[in-house]
Design a protein around this motif. Sequence first.
Motif, PDB file in Angstrom:
ATOM      1  N   TYR A  72       0.357  15.512 -48.989  1.00  8.75           N
ATOM      2  CA  TYR A  72       0.100  14.082 -48.752  1.00  8.75           C
ATOM      3  C   TYR A  72      -1.231  13.861 -48.039  1.00  8.75           C
ATOM      4  N   GLN A  73      -2.130  14.857 -48.107  1.00  6.08           N
ATOM      5  CA  GLN A  73      -3.509  14.741 -47.630  1.00  6.08           C
ATOM      6  C   GLN A  73      -3.680  14.512 -46.130  1.00  6.08           C
ATOM      7  N   ARG A  74      -2.630  14.737 -45.332  1.00  4.94           N
ATOM      8  CA  ARG A  74      -2.809  14.676 -43.885  1.00  4.94           C
ATOM      9  C   ARG A  74      -3.518  15.952 -43.477  1.00  4.94           C
ATOM     10  N   PHE A  75      -4.415  15.881 -42.506  1.00  4.49           N
ATOM     11  CA  PHE A  75      -5.106  17.110 -42.135  1.00  4.49           C
ATOM     12  C   PHE A  75      -5.260  17.242 -40.637  1.00  4.49           C
ATOM     13  N   THR A  76      -5.404  18.491 -40.224  1.00  2.00           N
ATOM     14  CA  THR A  76      -5.586  18.846 -38.825  1.00  2.00           C
ATOM     15  C   THR A  76      -6.783  19.777 -38.737  1.00  2.00           C
ATOM     16  N   ILE A  77      -7.574  19.618 -37.696  1.00  2.00           N
ATOM     17  CA  ILE A  77      -8.659  20.561 -37.454  1.00  2.00           C
ATOM     18  C   ILE A  77      -8.084  21.649 -36.552  1.00  2.00           C
ATOM     19  N   VAL A  78      -8.029  22.868 -37.088  1.00  2.00           N
ATOM     20  CA  VAL A  78      -7.357  23.986 -36.429  1.00  2.00           C
ATOM     21  C   VAL A  78      -8.305  24.737 -35.494  1.00  2.00           C
ATOM     22  N   ALA A  79      -9.571  24.858 -35.908  1.00  2.00           N
ATOM     23  CA  ALA A  79     -10.548  25.590 -35.097  1.00  2.00           C
ATOM     24  C   ALA A  79     -11.911  24.926 -35.242  1.00  2.00           C
ATOM     25  N   PRO A  80     -12.518  24.517 -34.117  1.00  2.00           N
ATOM     26  CA  PRO A  80     -11.955  24.454 -32.767  1.00  2.00           C
ATOM     27  C   PRO A  80     -10.767  23.476 -32.748  1.00  2.00           C
ATOM     28  N   GLU A  81      -9.733  23.848 -32.026  1.00  2.00           N
ATOM     29  CA  GLU A  81      -8.468  23.107 -32.071  1.00  2.00           C
ATOM     30  C   GLU A  81      -8.593  21.691 -31.507  1.00  2.00           C
ATOM     31  N   GLU A  82      -7.960  20.749 -32.211  1.00  2.00           N
ATOM     32  CA  GLU A  82      -7.945  19.355 -31.753  1.00  2.00           C
ATOM     33  C   GLU A  82      -7.313  19.286 -30.364  1.00  2.00           C
ATOM     34  N   GLY A  83      -7.893  18.490 -29.499  1.00  2.00           N
ATOM     35  CA  GLY A  83      -7.338  18.285 -28.170  1.00  2.00           C
ATOM     36  C   GLY A  83      -7.589  19.430 -27.202  1.00  2.00           C
ATOM     37  N   SER A  84      -8.348  20.444 -27.632  1.00  2.00           N
ATOM     38  CA  SER A  84      -8.614  21.580 -26.747  1.00  2.00           C
ATOM     39  C   SER A  84     -10.026  21.488 -26.182  1.00  2.00           C
ATOM     40  N   SER A  85     -10.308  22.343 -25.210  1.00  2.00           N
ATOM     41  CA  SER A  85     -11.656  22.385 -24.638  1.00  2.00           C
ATOM     42  C   SER A  85     -12.516  23.427 -25.350  1.00  2.00           C
ATOM     43  N   GLU A  86     -12.014  23.978 -26.454  1.00  2.00           N
ATOM     44  CA  GLU A  86     -12.797  24.952 -27.215  1.00  2.00           C
ATOM     45  C   GLU A  86     -14.100  24.304 -27.687  1.00  2.00           C
TER      46      GLU A  86
END
Length: 188
Positions: A72-86
């Motif tokens: 269903y085309q939802r996406f997440t940014i895995v690296a650098p991780e969303e919500g992280s200080s990376e």
Amino acid sequence: SLSAPVTSNDLKMEIIPVEVNEKEEEVRRLSINDFTDPDGLIRFPEGTHIKIKVSNPGILPAYFTLIDIEPYQRFTIVAPEEGSSETAEEYRIAPGAKLEIPKVFRVAPPYGQEMFKLIYTRNPIDLRSIKASNGAIRRGMANATSLEKLFSDSFFTEELQSRGGQTTRTSPGEMGVFSLNFMIEPKG
């Protein structure tokens, strides 16, 4: 005109299925072959735990970001991780090196085809702020890379296109993409 590629060989990514303890820490590696059907399609039952390894067989360093595109085309940014200080700079991979993302991921619904897209460039890339702002490049991002501008213009919002937004041209030597598809299925 020809431009030098990011690397002489493109970056590669592999998924490593793992067994975990109650703290979701890796205790044992499993074979990807046990999750691959005769047609070569990777199938993970929900609840499977995985790690991701990126390798650079090339002769130049590269920076990468990893996007998980769910059904269903939802996406997440895995690296650098969303919500992280990376930082984007942490995702630099030297020539000949392998880099394993430290996090263990748990495969979960929705069921269907999922895709990891590894995007790599010569410069650090961070798409998190563009996603968070629904595609708007803020004034503070004056030094945004052409790839970040491309994503801002085309990937995150259709509104821009309907208002005559322009897609930024990204020269082939500036970036590369490696995609890996897999199926998420109910357990049992």
